[in-house]
Design an enzyme around this catalytic site. Sequence first.
Site, short mmCIF file in Angstrom:
data_model
loop_
_atom_site.label_atom_id
_atom_site.label_comp_id
_atom_site.label_asym_id
_atom_site.label_seq_id
_atom_site.Cartn_x
_atom_site.Cartn_y
_atom_site.Cartn_z
N GLU C 63 -2.76 3.89 -5.37
CA GLU C 63 -4.04 3.52 -4.76
C GLU C 63 -4.99 4.71 -4.73
OE1 GLU C 63 -1.16 2.38 -3.77
OE2 GLU C 63 -1.45 0.23 -3.81
N HIS C 132 3.16 -5.58 4.92
CA HIS C 132 2.23 -6.32 4.08
C HIS C 132 1.35 -7.27 4.89
CE1 HIS C 132 5.49 -5.15 1.40
NE2 HIS C 132 4.73 -5.42 0.36
#
Lengths: 400, 82, 329
Positions: C63, C132
């Site tokens: 990321e 998540h």
Amino acid sequence: MSEFKLPSLGADMDRGRLLEWRVKPGDVVKKGDVVAVVDTTKAAIDVEIWSSGTVQDLLLQPGDDVPVGTPMLRLADDGEPATVATQPPRMSAPPQTLMSAPAPRVAPPAHAAPPPAAARRRISPAARKRAEELGVDLNKLTGTGPDAAVTIEDVLRAGAASTAVAPPIAAVGAAPISERASAMRQTIAAAMARSKREIPHYYLATEVPLERATDWLARANAERPVTARILMAALFIKATALAAHKYPEMNGFCRDGTFEARSDVNVGVAISLRQGGLVAPALMNTDSKPLDDIMRGLTDLVKRTRAFSLRASELSEPTLTLTNLGEQGVELVQGVIYPPQVALVGFGKPTRRAWVEGNTLRLIPVVSLSLAADHRVSDGHRGALFLAHIRELLQQPDTL
Amino acid sequence: MDPAEVRTTIAQVLATIAPEVDLETLDARAPLRDQVDLDSMDFLNLIVGLHERLQIDIPESDYARLVSLDDLVAYLAAKAAR
Amino acid sequence: MNTPTRISYREALREAHREALAKDPRVFLIGEDVGRYGGSYAVSKGLLEEFGPERIRDAPLSELGFVGAGIGAALGGMRPIVEVMTVNFSLLALDQIVNTAATLRHMSGGQFSVPVVIRMATGAGRQLAAQHSHSLEVWYAHVPGIKVLAPATIEDAHGMLSLALDDPDPTVIFEHALLYNLEGERPSSWPQIDIERAAVRRSGADVSLICYGGTLWKTLAAANTLASIGIEAEVIDLRVLRPLDEETILASVRRTHRAVVVDEGWKTCSLAAEIMALMAEQAFYDLDAPLSRVCSAEVPIPYAKHMEEAALPQPQRIVDSVKTMLGRG
């Protein structure tokens, strides 16, 4: 340490404006002392403090217009050192250099732990704002929101109720009435609307022969200088007070459905103001005062009421009210009880009437006597006995 | 005593009781108490005030004669003359 | 050509991407699995075939790297769309977003702007457990220099992307994972929207329910239940989490005098807390009841279905909160 808060000087007062302080920090006050003069819609009122101690500091400035319950001053309670008195004077000694010996320590004043704040009534901010706009007295509202909070809805309901009964304020062509009169009209409207809404009134009336009282009064006044003369009203007040003492369910306060009888009788006397409006301040301990004292008290009360200068207790302490509308020529009064009181006694106009006594018909002065009383507290039977007792007392004026 | 003086005195005393009243607008021959809305306390205060200023005793038994402003002026002027 | 009458939130997003890619050659999509796999939530399915690997770029699992690449490309004049799988993973790119993208216009005295659009999924409800499932929108809404959007409807899913691309400054778009399957009528033409104002999704006079993203539909369900017992709730969809549309929020609570904020973030230091503070500061005298909020339980979102449900704001909790507030509990 305690805070003295602006008291409600009657069910219809929700705020006041501080006119002047009568005490300053450091003053020792005792219960009942006048600490300030506060302007309300009714009068400039001498506010009496509820506890004794030493004035610590004043929390309001003259001119401040604040709601009931706003802290006015801080009081060091008796036995508690007031910091005003014991605070070491600032900079009293010349500043010492760091090298010099430490100055003798002044023991810091002992501060009592602040008392836990009293539970504040739950009133939503929006309800407060709305109440102010509508002139609704929050003290008289019962909250229906969660945790008994007063909500906008409660205020609107009360506002609707009071506007429904408020009479038109200014008559056509009448001189513009003062702001105070208009505010007073609103507060009267609110108090009377509440009375009619909450108090299940019952009404009784009877006629009272006044021949003996009139004769007695004429004889008594004939011997008196002008300045010591007694009015019939004083006899009415005394007789009512004595009867109220005997029938305690007419004398006291009904709050939230619970009646609290009072051992002292403070007859509230309805006094109309020349510019319109009405105040019913108390003649304290009416039942135990001689007639002369009652007359002096009444004279003084009327004068001070019309000068808007009353003491707080005179407004908050009437235990029942007497209205004497006979002066205006009406025969019979059917009164509205002033909450949280439970009874209102009315006298009409004494008139000469044909009166049967035994087997004789005579022309004598007669007055109608009426009672409006709270059915939550008393029944018609007791009310009737109460009126009969007033009548009886007025037949023995020399005992009053 | 000059009736005009008496009248002035009455106006002064009345002003302390009913400040909104203008004596000139009253009907001097009509009942005073009705026009000025004087209750018995006000009337007593009027009598007391007149007594204090004019040193005139007004017995209660004379109240019945004191109906209009003219009555009052005449009564007080006569008493003061004695 | 036959246009399907129904469309999903996912398809609306895809359509928006397709339009943006077709309209402006500077636009490209970069992210993990956005190409061959079609996106972890299948938003970009088919776009690789249509626009080619130059413009639909699969990125390595970093990321920090690919978000940084997007920011760099934006600085260089491109209009990148960066897809991050979930907000949970975006924390790895926080430095790029917060320290770089959000600050460059300020630090360069206005010489540089960073017109990057960073999309990411957020929220729980799919049993994806604690790494998540979190709702960390408020982390971004805290930061000056970026615009934070939360499309909760199909129209917003479609319309917000192009407006975000037009914005010269970095924009973060949060797509609640449960919304991708949301289906609705496909409008004959997409409505004009903005990315300035909150939307009143339902009018009501008794209480304001303020929510955004994934909680909108739960809140509307709660409002329907409340209506059945005579309580009319106004539902405000924030849409833009930064800068907040204070005007719409305050106007609503000034009408209803009561507010419940529904936020899937944790209660402590939540967006709900910010909105309550706003109302307390600016609408205090209009409040008729203490402010209230329905947030997620202060635990890492559990895996077990019943526990996950219990940890999240649910319509019943919203209903209960309103009833308590109105003294109808």
